[in-house]
Design a protein around this motif. Structure first.
Motif, PDB file in Angstrom:
ATOM      1  N   ALA A  29      55.177 -37.896  13.456  1.00 44.10           N
ATOM      2  CA  ALA A  29      53.935 -38.226  14.150  1.00 44.10           C
ATOM      3  C   ALA A  29      52.749 -37.900  13.256  1.00 44.10           C
ATOM      4  N   THR A  31      49.056 -36.717  13.241  1.00 44.09           N
ATOM      5  CA  THR A  31      48.071 -36.043  14.073  1.00 44.09           C
ATOM      6  C   THR A  31      46.757 -35.921  13.290  1.00 44.09           C
ATOM      7  N   THR A  36      53.534 -34.421  11.207  1.00 47.18           N
ATOM      8  CA  THR A  36      54.526 -33.448  11.646  1.00 47.18           C
ATOM      9  C   THR A  36      55.815 -34.194  11.941  1.00 47.18           C
ATOM     10  N   LYS A  68      54.216 -35.264  23.765  1.00 43.04           N
ATOM     11  CA  LYS A  68      53.164 -34.990  24.741  1.00 43.04           C
ATOM     12  C   LYS A  68      52.591 -33.575  24.638  1.00 43.04           C
ATOM     13  N   PRO A  71      51.017 -32.356  20.742  1.00 44.09           N
ATOM     14  CA  PRO A  71      49.667 -32.834  20.403  1.00 44.09           C
ATOM     15  C   PRO A  71      48.560 -32.120  21.186  1.00 44.09           C
ATOM     16  N   SER A  72      48.804 -31.854  22.461  1.00 46.65           N
ATOM     17  CA  SER A  72      47.807 -31.146  23.266  1.00 46.65           C
ATOM     18  C   SER A  72      47.588 -29.726  22.759  1.00 46.65           C
ATOM     19  N   LEU A  74      48.098 -28.614  19.669  1.00 43.26           N
ATOM     20  CA  LEU A  74      47.393 -28.662  18.391  1.00 43.26           C
ATOM     21  C   LEU A  74      45.905 -28.937  18.600  1.00 43.26           C
ATOM     22  N   HIS A  75      45.589 -29.815  19.542  1.00 41.37           N
ATOM     23  CA  HIS A  75      44.187 -30.118  19.839  1.00 41.37           C
ATOM     24  C   HIS A  75      43.458 -28.880  20.347  1.00 41.37           C
TER      25      HIS A  75
END
Length: 275
Positions: A29, A31, A36, A68, A71-72, A74-75
Protein backbone atom coordinates in the motif's frame (compact mmCIF):
# COMPACT_ATOMS: atom_id res chain seq x y z
CA UNK A 1 15.32 6.84 2.01
CA UNK A 2 11.97 5.77 0.61
CA UNK A 3 11.55 2.01 0.33
CA UNK A 4 9.43 0.11 -2.19
CA UNK A 5 8.43 -3.56 -2.40
CA UNK A 6 8.07 -6.23 -5.05
CA UNK A 7 6.09 -9.27 -3.97
CA UNK A 8 5.13 -12.75 -5.14
CA UNK A 9 3.13 -15.63 -3.67
CA UNK A 10 2.42 -19.26 -4.52
CA UNK A 11 0.41 -22.03 -2.90
CA UNK A 12 -0.13 -25.67 -3.88
CA UNK A 13 -2.29 -28.46 -2.49
CA UNK A 14 0.64 -30.87 -2.80
CA UNK A 15 0.65 -34.53 -3.75
CA UNK A 16 -1.35 -36.14 -0.93
CA UNK A 17 -4.16 -33.92 0.33
CA UNK A 18 -7.47 -33.26 -1.42
CA UNK A 19 -7.91 -29.77 0.07
CA UNK A 20 -5.46 -26.89 0.41
CA UNK A 21 -5.90 -25.74 4.00
CA UNK A 22 -3.29 -22.98 3.65
CA UNK A 23 -4.45 -19.40 3.14
CA UNK A 24 -2.26 -16.41 2.35
CA UNK A 25 -2.20 -12.81 1.26
CA UNK A 26 0.45 -10.24 0.39
CA UNK A 27 -0.28 -6.58 -0.25
CA UNK A 28 1.61 -3.35 -0.83
CA UNK A 29 0.00 0.00 0.00
CA UNK A 30 1.14 3.52 -0.78
CA UNK A 31 0.55 5.84 2.18
CA UNK A 32 1.37 9.56 2.62
CA UNK A 33 4.32 8.36 4.70
CA UNK A 34 5.73 5.87 2.21
CA UNK A 35 4.99 2.34 1.04
CA UNK A 36 4.17 -0.45 3.44
CA UNK A 37 3.79 -4.19 2.82
CA UNK A 38 2.05 -6.99 4.66
CA UNK A 39 2.34 -10.76 4.19
CA UNK A 40 0.19 -13.32 6.02
CA UNK A 41 0.29 -17.12 5.92
CA UNK A 42 -2.08 -19.35 7.88
CA UNK A 43 -1.82 -23.15 7.82
CA UNK A 44 -5.19 -24.73 8.58
CA UNK A 45 -4.58 -27.63 10.87
CA UNK A 46 -4.07 -30.97 9.16
CA UNK A 47 -6.24 -33.69 10.65
CA UNK A 48 -8.81 -31.21 11.91
CA UNK A 49 -12.01 -30.65 9.96
CA UNK A 50 -12.49 -27.42 8.01
CA UNK A 51 -9.00 -26.07 8.61
CA UNK A 52 -9.28 -24.17 5.35
CA UNK A 53 -12.16 -22.13 6.81
CA UNK A 54 -10.16 -21.23 9.92
CA UNK A 55 -7.11 -20.13 7.92
CA UNK A 56 -9.20 -18.06 5.50
CA UNK A 57 -11.01 -16.26 8.34
CA UNK A 58 -7.72 -15.20 9.93
CA UNK A 59 -6.11 -14.08 6.67
CA UNK A 60 -9.14 -11.95 5.76
CA UNK A 61 -9.12 -10.36 9.22
CA UNK A 62 -5.51 -9.22 8.95
CA UNK A 63 -6.00 -8.11 5.36
CA UNK A 64 -8.87 -5.85 6.40
CA UNK A 65 -6.80 -4.50 9.30
CA UNK A 66 -4.06 -3.54 6.83
CA UNK A 67 -6.48 -1.84 4.46
CA UNK A 68 -8.57 0.01 7.05
CA UNK A 69 -7.09 0.18 10.56
CA UNK A 70 -3.41 0.73 9.76
CA UNK A 71 -3.96 3.79 7.51
CA UNK A 72 -6.07 5.43 10.22
CA UNK A 73 -3.43 4.73 12.86
CA UNK A 74 -0.65 6.16 10.67
CA UNK A 75 -2.74 9.27 9.98
CA UNK A 76 -3.41 9.84 13.69
CA UNK A 77 0.26 9.39 14.61
CA UNK A 78 1.67 11.48 11.77
CA UNK A 79 3.28 8.45 10.15
CA UNK A 80 4.88 6.96 13.27
CA UNK A 81 4.28 3.27 13.86
CA UNK A 82 4.37 2.43 17.56
CA UNK A 83 5.48 -1.16 18.19
CA UNK A 84 3.52 -1.42 21.47
CA UNK A 85 0.31 -0.33 19.77
CA UNK A 86 0.96 -2.74 16.91
CA UNK A 87 1.53 -5.68 19.22
CA UNK A 88 -1.64 -4.91 21.18
CA UNK A 89 -3.64 -4.49 17.98
CA UNK A 90 -2.40 -7.77 16.52
CA UNK A 91 -2.91 -9.67 19.79
CA UNK A 92 -6.49 -8.40 19.86
CA UNK A 93 -7.06 -9.54 16.27
CA UNK A 94 -5.60 -12.99 16.97
CA UNK A 95 -7.81 -13.51 20.00
CA UNK A 96 -10.89 -12.15 18.24
CA UNK A 97 -10.28 -14.73 15.51
CA UNK A 98 -9.66 -17.38 18.15
CA UNK A 99 -13.01 -16.68 19.81
CA UNK A 100 -14.88 -16.66 16.49
CA UNK A 101 -13.39 -19.99 15.40
CA UNK A 102 -14.03 -21.57 18.81
CA UNK A 103 -17.67 -20.45 18.70
CA UNK A 104 -18.06 -21.78 15.14
CA UNK A 105 -16.54 -25.13 16.16
CA UNK A 106 -18.78 -25.48 19.21
CA UNK A 107 -21.93 -24.61 17.27
CA UNK A 108 -21.17 -27.25 14.65
CA UNK A 109 -19.61 -29.77 17.03
CA UNK A 110 -16.46 -29.93 14.93
CA UNK A 111 -12.77 -29.11 15.33
CA UNK A 112 -10.75 -26.60 13.37
CA UNK A 113 -7.67 -24.48 13.86
CA UNK A 114 -4.91 -22.58 12.15
CA UNK A 115 -1.44 -21.20 12.61
CA UNK A 116 -0.76 -17.51 11.99
CA UNK A 117 2.35 -15.72 10.78
CA UNK A 118 2.12 -12.07 9.72
CA UNK A 119 4.93 -9.77 8.57
CA UNK A 120 4.65 -5.98 8.23
CA UNK A 121 7.35 -3.83 6.58
CA UNK A 122 7.44 -0.06 7.04
CA UNK A 123 10.24 2.53 6.90
CA UNK A 124 13.10 0.06 7.41
CA UNK A 125 11.51 -1.83 10.33
CA UNK A 126 9.90 -5.26 10.23
CA UNK A 127 7.25 -6.52 12.65
CA UNK A 128 6.09 -10.12 13.03
CA UNK A 129 3.24 -11.78 14.92
CA UNK A 130 3.58 -15.55 15.09
CA UNK A 131 1.55 -18.53 16.27
CA UNK A 132 2.55 -22.05 15.21
CA UNK A 133 5.23 -23.33 12.86
CA UNK A 134 5.20 -21.28 9.69
CA UNK A 135 8.42 -19.30 9.32
CA UNK A 136 9.83 -15.92 8.34
CA UNK A 137 13.35 -15.66 6.91
CA UNK A 138 15.31 -12.48 6.20
CA UNK A 139 17.88 -12.74 3.41
CA UNK A 140 20.73 -10.27 2.87
CA UNK A 141 23.42 -10.11 0.21
CA UNK A 142 26.19 -8.10 1.88
CA UNK A 143 27.03 -10.96 4.26
CA UNK A 144 25.29 -13.84 2.44
CA UNK A 145 23.10 -14.35 5.48
CA UNK A 146 19.90 -16.35 5.82
CA UNK A 147 18.25 -15.36 9.11
CA UNK A 148 15.40 -17.34 10.66
CA UNK A 149 13.36 -14.70 12.48
CA UNK A 150 10.65 -16.88 14.03
CA UNK A 151 10.73 -19.77 16.49
CA UNK A 152 8.63 -22.86 15.78
CA UNK A 153 5.99 -23.25 18.48
CA UNK A 154 6.18 -27.04 18.45
CA UNK A 155 6.78 -29.71 21.05
CA UNK A 156 10.04 -30.85 19.46
CA UNK A 157 11.38 -27.29 19.03
CA UNK A 158 10.79 -26.68 22.72
CA UNK A 159 12.53 -29.95 23.62
CA UNK A 160 15.54 -29.04 21.47
CA UNK A 161 15.73 -25.59 23.07
CA UNK A 162 15.66 -27.20 26.52
CA UNK A 163 18.43 -29.64 25.55
CA UNK A 164 16.18 -32.68 25.90
CA UNK A 165 16.41 -33.61 22.23
CA UNK A 166 18.91 -33.11 19.39
CA UNK A 167 17.85 -31.49 16.09
CA UNK A 168 18.36 -34.87 14.41
CA UNK A 169 16.08 -36.60 16.92
CA UNK A 170 13.48 -33.84 16.50
CA UNK A 171 13.43 -34.28 12.72
CA UNK A 172 12.46 -37.94 13.04
CA UNK A 173 10.27 -37.71 16.13
CA UNK A 174 6.62 -38.75 15.70
CA UNK A 175 5.57 -35.58 17.58
CA UNK A 176 7.34 -33.15 15.25
CA UNK A 177 4.03 -31.66 14.04
CA UNK A 178 2.53 -31.23 17.52
CA UNK A 179 1.93 -27.50 18.11
CA UNK A 180 2.09 -25.80 21.50
CA UNK A 181 -0.71 -23.42 20.46
CA UNK A 182 -2.81 -22.56 17.44
CA UNK A 183 -5.76 -20.30 16.78
CA UNK A 184 -9.14 -21.95 17.35
CA UNK A 185 -8.11 -24.72 19.75
CA UNK A 186 -7.22 -22.91 23.00
CA UNK A 187 -9.05 -20.39 25.18
CA UNK A 188 -6.51 -17.66 24.49
CA UNK A 189 -3.47 -17.37 22.21
CA UNK A 190 -0.24 -15.53 23.05
CA UNK A 191 1.50 -14.71 19.74
CA UNK A 192 5.24 -14.15 19.61
CA UNK A 193 6.10 -10.59 18.59
CA UNK A 194 9.39 -9.96 16.78
CA UNK A 195 10.75 -6.71 15.37
CA UNK A 196 13.96 -5.55 13.75
CA UNK A 197 15.48 -3.61 10.89
CA UNK A 198 16.07 -4.21 7.20
CA UNK A 199 17.63 -2.38 4.27
CA UNK A 200 17.04 -1.97 0.57
CA UNK A 201 18.14 -5.17 -1.13
CA UNK A 202 16.93 -7.44 1.67
CA UNK A 203 14.39 -10.16 0.89
CA UNK A 204 11.86 -11.84 3.17
CA UNK A 205 10.42 -15.33 2.75
CA UNK A 206 7.27 -16.30 4.65
CA UNK A 207 6.42 -19.97 4.25
CA UNK A 208 4.34 -22.83 5.60
CA UNK A 209 6.13 -25.85 7.02
CA UNK A 210 5.32 -27.79 3.86
CA UNK A 211 7.56 -25.47 1.86
CA UNK A 212 10.69 -26.08 3.94
CA UNK A 213 10.63 -29.73 5.01
CA UNK A 214 12.39 -31.09 1.92
CA UNK A 215 14.56 -28.06 1.07
CA UNK A 216 17.88 -27.03 2.55
CA UNK A 217 18.41 -23.46 3.72
CA UNK A 218 21.09 -23.16 1.03
CA UNK A 219 18.61 -24.05 -1.70
CA UNK A 220 16.06 -21.56 -0.42
CA UNK A 221 18.63 -18.77 -0.18
CA UNK A 222 20.06 -19.49 -3.63
CA UNK A 223 16.70 -19.55 -5.43
CA UNK A 224 14.84 -16.90 -3.43
CA UNK A 225 17.67 -14.37 -3.13
CA UNK A 226 20.98 -15.00 -4.87
CA UNK A 227 19.47 -16.04 -8.20
CA UNK A 228 17.53 -12.78 -8.31
CA UNK A 229 20.37 -10.41 -7.49
CA UNK A 230 21.21 -9.68 -11.13
CA UNK A 231 17.71 -8.30 -11.77
CA UNK A 232 17.23 -4.55 -12.26
CA UNK A 233 15.25 -3.73 -9.12
CA UNK A 234 13.12 -0.67 -9.83
CA UNK A 235 9.46 0.22 -9.32
CA UNK A 236 9.08 0.46 -13.10
CA UNK A 237 9.88 -3.27 -13.41
CA UNK A 238 7.79 -4.55 -10.52
CA UNK A 239 5.41 -6.61 -12.65
CA UNK A 240 8.18 -8.37 -14.56
CA UNK A 241 10.23 -8.92 -11.41
CA UNK A 242 7.23 -10.30 -9.56
CA UNK A 243 6.76 -12.90 -12.31
CA UNK A 244 10.39 -13.97 -11.96
CA UNK A 245 10.02 -14.25 -8.18
CA UNK A 246 6.87 -16.34 -8.66
CA UNK A 247 8.79 -18.60 -11.01
CA UNK A 248 11.42 -19.24 -8.35
CA UNK A 249 8.76 -20.13 -5.79
CA UNK A 250 7.00 -22.44 -8.26
CA UNK A 251 10.29 -24.22 -8.95
CA UNK A 252 10.91 -24.82 -5.24
CA UNK A 253 7.34 -26.03 -4.74
CA UNK A 254 7.83 -28.56 -7.53
CA UNK A 255 11.10 -29.66 -5.91
CA UNK A 256 9.20 -30.30 -2.68
CA UNK A 257 6.59 -32.34 -4.51
CA UNK A 258 9.21 -34.38 -6.37
CA UNK A 259 10.76 -35.19 -2.98
CA UNK A 260 7.38 -36.48 -1.78
CA UNK A 261 6.38 -33.66 0.56
CA UNK A 262 2.83 -34.56 1.57
CA UNK A 263 1.64 -31.30 3.13
CA UNK A 264 0.16 -28.23 1.46
CA UNK A 265 2.95 -25.93 0.26
CA UNK A 266 2.81 -22.12 0.45
CA UNK A 267 5.30 -19.26 0.28
CA UNK A 268 5.45 -15.47 -0.06
CA UNK A 269 8.52 -13.58 -1.22
CA UNK A 270 9.03 -9.84 -0.61
CA UNK A 271 11.91 -7.75 -1.93
CA UNK A 272 12.71 -4.30 -0.51
CA UNK A 273 14.23 -1.73 -2.88
CA UNK A 274 15.06 1.96 -2.78
CA UNK A 275 14.24 3.05 -6.34
Amino acid sequence: MELHYTVAAQTDVGIAKKVNQDSLTVKVANTPYGETAIAVICDGMGGLEQGEIASAVVVRTYEQWFLKELPSALHESGGRLDASWLRESWDRLANDCNARILDYSRERKTAMGTTLTVLLLFEGCFYISHVGDCRVYQMTDFDNRFHLLTTDQTYVAREVALGHMTPEQAKNDARKNVLLQCIGTVNRVAPDFISGEYQAGNSFLICSDGFRHELSEREIYDYCHLALESIEWHVNYRQENSRMMSGQLKYLIEQNKSRMEKDNISAILVKAMDR
